[in-house]
Design an enzyme around this catalytic site. Sequence first.
Site, PDB file in Angstrom:
ATOM      1  N   LEU A  39       0.831  -1.198   0.000  1.00  0.00           N
ATOM      2  CA  LEU A  39       0.000   0.000   0.000  1.00  0.00           C
ATOM      3  C   LEU A  39       0.868   1.250   0.000  1.00  0.00           C
ATOM      4  O   LEU A  39       1.926   1.284   0.626  1.00  0.00           O
ATOM      5  CB  LEU A  39      -0.919   0.012   1.220  1.00  0.00           C
ATOM      6  CG  LEU A  39      -2.084  -0.971   1.196  1.00  0.00           C
ATOM      7  CD1 LEU A  39      -2.827  -0.909   2.521  1.00  0.00           C
ATOM      8  CD2 LEU A  39      -3.026  -0.673   0.047  1.00  0.00           C
ATOM      9  N   CYS A  40       0.378   2.272  -0.653  1.00  0.00           N
ATOM     10  CA  CYS A  40       1.164   3.475  -0.898  1.00  0.00           C
ATOM     11  C   CYS A  40       1.591   4.179   0.386  1.00  0.00           C
ATOM     12  O   CYS A  40       2.778   4.362   0.644  1.00  0.00           O
ATOM     13  CB  CYS A  40       0.359   4.419  -1.786  1.00  0.00           C
ATOM     14  SG  CYS A  40       1.276   5.861  -2.318  1.00  0.00           S
TER      15      CYS A  40
END
Length: 236
Positions: A39-40
Amino acid sequence: MAADASQSDEGLMRNQENIATDIAIARFSNFIDFVASPLCCPSRASILTGKYPHNHHVINNTLEGNCSSTAWQKSEEPQTFPALLKIYGGYQTFFAGKYLNQYGHSEAGGVEHVPPGWSYWVALEKNSKYYNYTLSVNGKAQKHGADYSKDYLTDLLANRSLEFLQYKSSNQPFFMMVSTPAPHSPWTAAPQYQDHFNDTKAPRDPNFNVHGKVGHTVTRHVHTLYKKTQSFIFTL
């Protein structure tokens, strides 16, 4: 720093791997490529802090998940490596581009908030865009439109970075972090590149559209692609 690059981005990854190999040969006995999270925001928080997500507590891309929240700002931002470089190393520091997905949120200080440790700050409000966005320029909002020559974010970041290199002090060490949204969606190419790769197809590896039963909780709960989605992907 690039957003959402994958092994399928062959040209980009090949260049990154060549650079990494050169660095490894010159400086390190071991060089390992990895991310702390798919996830970013958790991954970006790990880069900034050197911690795994269970230690910096950014668990997803939402404000509730601690992405650029006030709690993050109080507990982790003062200890990011740029802050330490500036405090203990006397570095002049420069940031340009996408910071954390919820940066600039009105409930977390807005674009007026500049994280500690940055001498020069040119940060994108929230998530990836190429046109019609707002920047925080040292804590002041700067709105941009849809004029390629003035607003295309990838080029603007490059130009601001070159300006910093030109005008920075030669008496201090410096650190730059240039964080382009590219190649993240919405995949808005510069006009001169829009017709490139028209005949290129995305790869179809053996794991394409295979439901993952192990790994990160996000991948475990993602269903296989609907036929409509597959048809769209096949046009890419």
